[in-house]
Design a protein around this motif. Sequence first.
Motif, PDB file in Angstrom:
ATOM      1  N   SER A   1     -24.433  -9.325  -8.586  1.00  0.00           N
ATOM      2  CA  SER A   1     -25.049  -8.003  -8.435  1.00  0.00           C
ATOM      3  C   SER A   1     -26.055  -7.761  -9.545  1.00  0.00           C
ATOM      4  O   SER A   1     -25.947  -8.316 -10.645  1.00  0.00           O
ATOM      5  CB  SER A   1     -23.976  -6.907  -8.470  1.00  0.00           C
ATOM      6  OG  SER A   1     -23.009  -7.121  -7.469  1.00  0.00           O
ATOM      7  N   LYS A   2     -27.048  -6.936  -9.234  1.00  0.00           N
ATOM      8  CA  LYS A   2     -28.039  -6.591 -10.255  1.00  0.00           C
ATOM      9  C   LYS A   2     -27.390  -5.857 -11.419  1.00  0.00           C
ATOM     10  O   LYS A   2     -27.770  -6.016 -12.568  1.00  0.00           O
ATOM     11  CB  LYS A   2     -29.151  -5.747  -9.636  1.00  0.00           C
ATOM     12  CG  LYS A   2     -30.040  -6.522  -8.665  1.00  0.00           C
ATOM     13  CD  LYS A   2     -31.177  -5.649  -8.163  1.00  0.00           C
ATOM     14  CE  LYS A   2     -32.082  -6.447  -7.213  1.00  0.00           C
ATOM     15  NZ  LYS A   2     -33.206  -5.610  -6.702  1.00  0.00           N
ATOM     16  N   LYS A   3     -26.414  -5.022 -11.100  1.00  0.00           N
ATOM     17  CA  LYS A   3     -25.705  -4.286 -12.144  1.00  0.00           C
ATOM     18  C   LYS A   3     -24.304  -4.874 -12.305  1.00  0.00           C
ATOM     19  O   LYS A   3     -23.487  -4.815 -11.385  1.00  0.00           O
ATOM     20  CB  LYS A   3     -25.612  -2.806 -11.782  1.00  0.00           C
ATOM     21  CG  LYS A   3     -26.958  -2.083 -11.789  1.00  0.00           C
ATOM     22  CD  LYS A   3     -26.774  -0.593 -11.513  1.00  0.00           C
ATOM     23  CE  LYS A   3     -28.106   0.142 -11.546  1.00  0.00           C
ATOM     24  NZ  LYS A   3     -27.930   1.599 -11.287  1.00  0.00           N
ATOM     25  N   GLN A   4     -24.045  -5.418 -13.470  1.00  0.00           N
ATOM     26  CA  GLN A   4     -22.737  -6.008 -13.726  1.00  0.00           C
ATOM     27  C   GLN A   4     -21.728  -4.931 -14.097  1.00  0.00           C
ATOM     28  O   GLN A   4     -22.036  -4.008 -14.857  1.00  0.00           O
ATOM     29  CB  GLN A   4     -22.819  -7.018 -14.874  1.00  0.00           C
ATOM     30  CG  GLN A   4     -23.375  -8.375 -14.463  1.00  0.00           C
ATOM     31  CD  GLN A   4     -23.253  -9.375 -15.586  1.00  0.00           C
ATOM     32  OE1 GLN A   4     -24.010  -9.334 -16.540  1.00  0.00           O
ATOM     33  NE2 GLN A   4     -22.281 -10.270 -15.467  1.00  0.00           N
TER      34      GLN A   4
ATOM     35  N   LYS B   1     -27.871 -17.622  -9.004  1.00  0.00           N
ATOM     36  CA  LYS B   1     -27.148 -16.760  -9.933  1.00  0.00           C
ATOM     37  C   LYS B   1     -25.774 -17.327 -10.265  1.00  0.00           C
ATOM     38  O   LYS B   1     -25.144 -17.976  -9.430  1.00  0.00           O
ATOM     39  CB  LYS B   1     -26.987 -15.362  -9.335  1.00  0.00           C
ATOM     40  CG  LYS B   1     -28.301 -14.643  -9.062  1.00  0.00           C
ATOM     41  CD  LYS B   1     -28.052 -13.279  -8.424  1.00  0.00           C
ATOM     42  CE  LYS B   1     -29.358 -12.552  -8.157  1.00  0.00           C
ATOM     43  NZ  LYS B   1     -29.122 -11.222  -7.520  1.00  0.00           N
TER      44      LYS B   1
END
Length: 726
Positions: A529-532, A523
């Motif tokens: 994180s999955k949610k930015q 990444k």
Amino acid sequence: MFKNYIAQLVLFLFVITATAQSKEEQSLQQQFWQEGTPASKTLEIPEKWKNESAVILYLSEYYGFTNNGKKMYNPSSIHQRVKLQDKAAVEYFSEFEYKKDQKIGFGLVNFSREKTTIGIKIIKQDGTENILNISEESILQDDTNKLAIPGLEVGDVLDIFIYEDDYLKAFSGYHEYDPQEKVLSTVYPVSYRKLSVEVENDYFLNMESFNGAPKIKEEKTDRRATRKYVLEATDIETIEFPRWYYPLTELHAIKFQVVFALKNSNEARANVFLSEKDAVRKGSVSKEEILDYYGGRFDTDSRRDVKDVLKYLEKKGITNKREQMEQALYYIRHKSYNRFVELVLASDKGISNYPMLCDKDYVVLNENRFVNYMSGLAKQLEIDYDIIVATPEYEGSIDDLLIRKNVAHGLRFNFPKPLYFFDLSPHVQPDYFPKYLEGTKVFKLNVKKNRKIDDVLYDTLPVTTAAENATVVQNNITLSADFKSMELERNSQFTGHFKTEALNTYLFFSDYINEEFAHYDTKHFYACSKKQNKSNTEIQNKIEALYATYREEHEKNLKESVDSELDAILDAYEYTVIDTARYSDAPLSVKEKFTIKGEFVKKAGPNFLVEVGKFISGQVQIQEAEIDRTLGVYVNNAKTYSYNTTITIPQGYTVVGLEKLNKNVSNETGSFVSAAIIENGVLKYTTKKTYAKRKYAAQEWKQMLPWLQAAYNFSQEKVMFKKEQQ
């Protein structure tokens, strides 16, 4: 106009400041111009050099190193006296420039300037001496101090000295000065040349002359704590540095490096080959010293250090030993090298203050750690290896090793066909180590099963073949009906060393970095994180905007490069990388399309002459002055250039002059072969140019000339597209 303006200004400054010289300037003028040796005062040149443009009558360099425990004093000077014998020499020497911490005037390298004093004296043919008092006066332009020397004429002798009164603070008790490597020859003949290095206790000196240059001698000094080493040479002929040549491999040369080490603990951390005693010159490095120096610096990394690579190989099911090492190199190329690019950019451009990777699967690699890391991996995979200590061919032979910074470290994995790893780079290929190391004599550090170095032997690195290093180009050309423009589609494949170079040329860095992120499922630092969050999104947007700006520059530079290659201005240039082949030894494939207008075609009545030779790109044109050669030829590696070209013949025309496109010149040094046919209304021709070796002896140059000339002649060929009779 500008030179004249500066000349007038400098002359004006001389007039108004001639009596304002400091005592220090007067003292230095006395030292260099009055107290010098007879050689420094000569005005006569040997009869054999009467027709030379200029003759350097005297050239002396001095480098001093002393300290008081708090400061390291490094005075240095150059004194040069030149006889100007034609207008070209007058013009060349009429402007004098220098930059801070760079080369000054005619070759002085300054370490860290505290104060510079320059003296310039013109000696006329009648013996009149004009001294320019300009030590504090210069014109600053583009960070360069420029001085114009007024009143120079053919027959004048120009006498210049530059004195640097420099120092550095000895905070740590240790300092490495940059190594100096010089050939004694210049573009002008030299009657007398001298280089002196004076060192005090606590300084270590590596210094030697090479390739038959005069031996270095020790001269007495006024101080018991200092030693002075001197090289003196006379009657040095001029040298025209030719193409494809490494001066340090054959010409008379000198190398030296100075290291300050105040305490024993400083000596222990030195990254140089130290002599046994300070202030005593060291002139060579033995195999035993190689073992002593590197034996304690290389150690295998532990299984814990390389566990992430082992997990990757296991996950991919890679069991072949050679393939394991190849894929491991690609893996750490991404994990510990390429993905740091965006972190550096984000920090440097103020996009993110403390960018951090999303994982800890990386190592901080320096030259020693790379060897330790890869040897640690080889140990875990039970792969036999040795450590290689090499020097690039352009630095001379390993037999003449003296400067530690000239060393390249690497590993040889002992497969039936050995695999060599030397360093990491954005597009490193496992099967191709740096081309300037090919065929060189090296030190091989034998590693026992307990992973300890037990012996040092000589070895020779392998060389690649012309077939391995290939550029293969397919040109498909369509002429417009009126011959005023042409559409060209170019499909290129690159292998070997050409592949690495072309990857650097064609690939934009964000493309291959993103390719790697996808390939290794890692990444970006802003997307851990999955949610930015909003902040991460802003960082991503700024990074992408920055990349867009750099991409424009990349594409502009690439087009200009192709413009230069074909010697034409291209329209509607576009390119596509078909296959990067960055994880295998397959060729890099690139497709280009562009239009050329008003070039390579000339009207001849109802017919047209087309310069078909231009589509094999620029070829080497050997000038008359290059035909006779006494020095070796160094082209780095054997190589092949192949071009296959098709030109659709416009309706109503036939091609005349095809026989000129058939050439065959070949010998053991290389070849140029071409052939042409017409088939189904299409002109088809092929060319193949081969450099059979990576380097050639001087006597082989005559054999190279025929096929080099044949390739150039082909590049100038034209054929006629003749209008058919109605």
